[in-house]
Design an enzyme around this catalytic site. Sequence first.
Site, PDB file in Angstrom:
ATOM      1  N   HIS A  95      36.567  -8.665  25.128  1.00 16.29           N
ATOM      2  CA  HIS A  95      37.329  -9.348  26.168  1.00 16.29           C
ATOM      3  C   HIS A  95      37.351 -10.846  25.894  1.00 16.29           C
ATOM      4  O   HIS A  95      36.721 -11.337  24.961  1.00 16.29           O
ATOM      5  CB  HIS A  95      36.796  -9.030  27.560  1.00 16.29           C
ATOM      6  N   HIS A  97      36.319 -13.642  27.498  1.00 17.51           N
ATOM      7  CA  HIS A  97      35.325 -14.649  27.876  1.00 17.51           C
ATOM      8  C   HIS A  97      34.694 -15.272  26.635  1.00 17.51           C
ATOM      9  O   HIS A  97      34.397 -14.594  25.657  1.00 17.51           O
ATOM     10  CB  HIS A  97      34.255 -14.022  28.781  1.00 17.51           C
ATOM     11  N   ASP A  99      31.806 -16.370  25.849  1.00 16.35           N
ATOM     12  CA  ASP A  99      30.517 -15.927  25.323  1.00 16.35           C
ATOM     13  C   ASP A  99      30.656 -14.640  24.511  1.00 16.35           C
ATOM     14  O   ASP A  99      29.671 -14.129  23.980  1.00 16.35           O
ATOM     15  CB  ASP A  99      29.481 -15.755  26.443  1.00 16.35           C
ATOM     16  N   HIS A 100      31.891 -14.146  24.371  1.00 16.49           N
ATOM     17  CA  HIS A 100      32.169 -12.992  23.507  1.00 16.49           C
ATOM     18  C   HIS A 100      33.193 -13.329  22.423  1.00 16.49           C
ATOM     19  O   HIS A 100      33.191 -12.701  21.366  1.00 16.49           O
ATOM     20  CB  HIS A 100      32.660 -11.812  24.344  1.00 16.49           C
ATOM     21  N   HIS A 152      36.049  -5.551  34.472  1.00 21.77           N
ATOM     22  CA  HIS A 152      35.419  -6.856  34.253  1.00 21.77           C
ATOM     23  C   HIS A 152      36.508  -7.885  33.969  1.00 21.77           C
ATOM     24  O   HIS A 152      36.517  -8.975  34.543  1.00 21.77           O
ATOM     25  CB  HIS A 152      34.428  -6.762  33.101  1.00 21.77           C
ATOM     26  N   ASP A 176      30.945  -6.174  28.163  1.00 19.47           N
ATOM     27  CA  ASP A 176      30.444  -6.390  29.518  1.00 19.47           C
ATOM     28  C   ASP A 176      30.822  -5.251  30.465  1.00 19.47           C
ATOM     29  O   ASP A 176      30.822  -5.434  31.689  1.00 19.47           O
ATOM     30  CB  ASP A 176      30.966  -7.719  30.082  1.00 19.47           C
ATOM     31  N   HIS A 214      24.793  -7.874  26.309  1.00 20.55           N
ATOM     32  CA  HIS A 214      23.759  -8.775  26.822  1.00 20.55           C
ATOM     33  C   HIS A 214      22.396  -8.086  26.855  1.00 20.55           C
ATOM     34  O   HIS A 214      22.307  -6.859  26.969  1.00 20.55           O
ATOM     35  CB  HIS A 214      24.090  -9.232  28.253  1.00 20.55           C
TER      36      HIS A 214
END
Length: 308
Positions: A95, A97, A99-100, A152, A176, A214
């Site tokens: 996705h 975001h 942090d990915h 998400h 996520d 995570h």
Amino acid sequence: MGTACTPEPGSVPLLYRQQLRRARNRFPKGHSKTQPRLFNGVKVLPIPVLSDNYSYLIIDTQAGLAVAVDPSDPRAVQASIEKERVNLVAILCTHKHWDHSGGNRDLSRRHRDCRVYGSPQDGIPYLTHPLCHQDVVSVGRLQIRALATPGHTQGHLVYLLDGEPYKGPSCLFSGDLLFLSGCGRTFEGTAETMLSSLDTVLDLGDDTLLWPGHEYAEENLGFAGVVEPENLARERKMQWVQRQRMERKSTCPSTLGEERTYNPFLRTHCLALQEALGPGPGPTGDDGCSRAQLLEELRRLKDMHKSK
């Protein structure tokens, strides 16, 4: 494939850059100690990045080809590529975001033949090859299927590495959507949407290895103990996770078979949870709306638990 989703150079958010810098200073060797899984000509290498994220390299060891999943820290992923002496040919983003997806720009520039895969609905940075539900990405002997799991984010995908070509377990890279004993927040969907996405995962085999985005295991299992205090499978898993985390060892992977026994977000059909958290559909558990309401209540309680 088009590049309409490609942002302009320099558009990487300041907050992401700050998080990256802080995490590199705090965890120069990564937040957790990880171990690769070796199969018959395939290696799955978890890479700890940021403060609690995981990126992954999926490697065809015979061909020397690698696929990176959610490469948020390009420096850490590149170091693993060089250590493994492989050629990065694809990036799979679950996705949008950062942090990915934060490493997409640097890695795709460094590796000119590298393709960036993801959902066209999700605004993936530097996307080159849009994917739809059930599309398959082939790299060497690796066959990786994209599964649409919105909730998400609108375009969230998970990736399923087929175990058949290497006569091993299938591997689910869940981003996520799903964590050890947890699930992601529903930012761009409804509880019904998220329930449908979780059910997509529940249809997979029990021996499927779960590689989440995570390191949330200890916190998630703590919450699971609040809603199902008599669950012995959860208690056993918590004891193992606490031993791992005392030594800063990764808790990845679990299996979907394990997750069915203690992950409350996969257990909305269970009568014990329905009775504990409110009116439910009864023993058959086939009322999707009521299961969605239970999932929504679980998510609300989980958010409160985390904020304490």
